[in-house]
Design a protein around this motif. Sequence first.
Motif, PDB file in Angstrom:
ATOM      1  N   ASP A   2       0.847  -1.185   0.000  1.00 20.10           N
ATOM      2  CA  ASP A   2       0.000   0.000   0.000  1.00 20.10           C
ATOM      3  C   ASP A   2       0.890   1.245   0.000  1.00 20.10           C
ATOM      4  N   LYS A   3       0.671   2.153  -0.955  1.00 22.46           N
ATOM      5  CA  LYS A   3       1.499   3.360  -1.046  1.00 22.46           C
ATOM      6  C   LYS A   3       1.336   4.276   0.152  1.00 22.46           C
ATOM      7  N   SER A   4       0.224   4.172   0.846  1.00 24.39           N
ATOM      8  CA  SER A   4       0.035   5.019   2.028  1.00 24.39           C
ATOM      9  C   SER A   4       1.067   4.670   3.112  1.00 24.39           C
ATOM     10  N   PHE A   6       4.167   3.671   2.468  1.00 22.98           N
ATOM     11  CA  PHE A   6       5.361   4.334   1.955  1.00 22.98           C
ATOM     12  C   PHE A   6       5.332   5.832   2.267  1.00 22.98           C
ATOM     13  N   ILE A   7       4.218   6.474   2.001  1.00 26.48           N
ATOM     14  CA  ILE A   7       4.076   7.917   2.228  1.00 26.48           C
ATOM     15  C   ILE A   7       4.196   8.250   3.715  1.00 26.48           C
ATOM     16  N   ASP A  31       3.893  13.419  -8.794  1.00 24.30           N
ATOM     17  CA  ASP A  31       3.743  12.290  -9.701  1.00 24.30           C
ATOM     18  C   ASP A  31       4.721  12.445 -10.859  1.00 24.30           C
ATOM     19  N   GLY A  41       2.481   5.923 -10.811  1.00 20.67           N
ATOM     20  CA  GLY A  41       2.881   5.079  -9.690  1.00 20.67           C
ATOM     21  C   GLY A  41       4.308   5.339  -9.237  1.00 20.67           C
ATOM     22  N   LYS A  42       4.986   6.253  -9.913  1.00 18.69           N
ATOM     23  CA  LYS A  42       6.348   6.666  -9.565  1.00 18.69           C
ATOM     24  C   LYS A  42       6.317   8.141  -9.174  1.00 18.69           C
ATOM     25  N   TYR A  43       7.256   8.513  -8.295  1.00 20.70           N
ATOM     26  CA  TYR A  43       7.245   9.872  -7.773  1.00 20.70           C
ATOM     27  C   TYR A  43       8.594  10.561  -7.941  1.00 20.70           C
ATOM     28  N   LYS A  75      10.069  -0.013  -1.406  1.00 19.23           N
ATOM     29  CA  LYS A  75       9.648   1.367  -1.156  1.00 19.23           C
ATOM     30  C   LYS A  75      10.502   2.352  -1.947  1.00 19.23           C
ATOM     31  N   TYR A  78       9.517   3.333  -5.599  1.00 17.03           N
ATOM     32  CA  TYR A  78       8.493   4.347  -5.880  1.00 17.03           C
ATOM     33  C   TYR A  78       9.115   5.697  -6.229  1.00 17.03           C
TER      34      TYR A  78
END
Length: 110
Positions: A2-4, A6-7, A31, A41-43, A75, A78
């Motif tokens: 879940d990206k949350s 990671f964030i 983004d 999906g990459k930052y 992670k 990302y």
Amino acid sequence: MDKSIFINELRDIFSTLNKKEKKYSAVWLSDENFGGLYHSGKYVLNLKANHEINGYKSEISYLLNFLRGKLDSEKLSYIFNMEVFNENEEAHPDKDDIILYTDEVSYKAA
């Protein structure tokens, strides 16, 4: 993953770092746009320094080594790119960016 997660982990990392060293006044994710109209999906990890950066390459190398010690490879994947700004440069998150850390005071309307 879940990206949350990671964030939130990045928020914790930069909040802790800035409590100790006050290195950055703002940290945010943008983004990475590969020319499409979809979320990649990459930052891009954007950092605005609280100091004058003498060498962008050395600052990014420091950040990569620092994050490698804090995040696992999944992670880290990302983060596609990093941009570092000097304290005197005009750089601010856009409305769609994810703010990870800021030392600016924000006021909420009553």
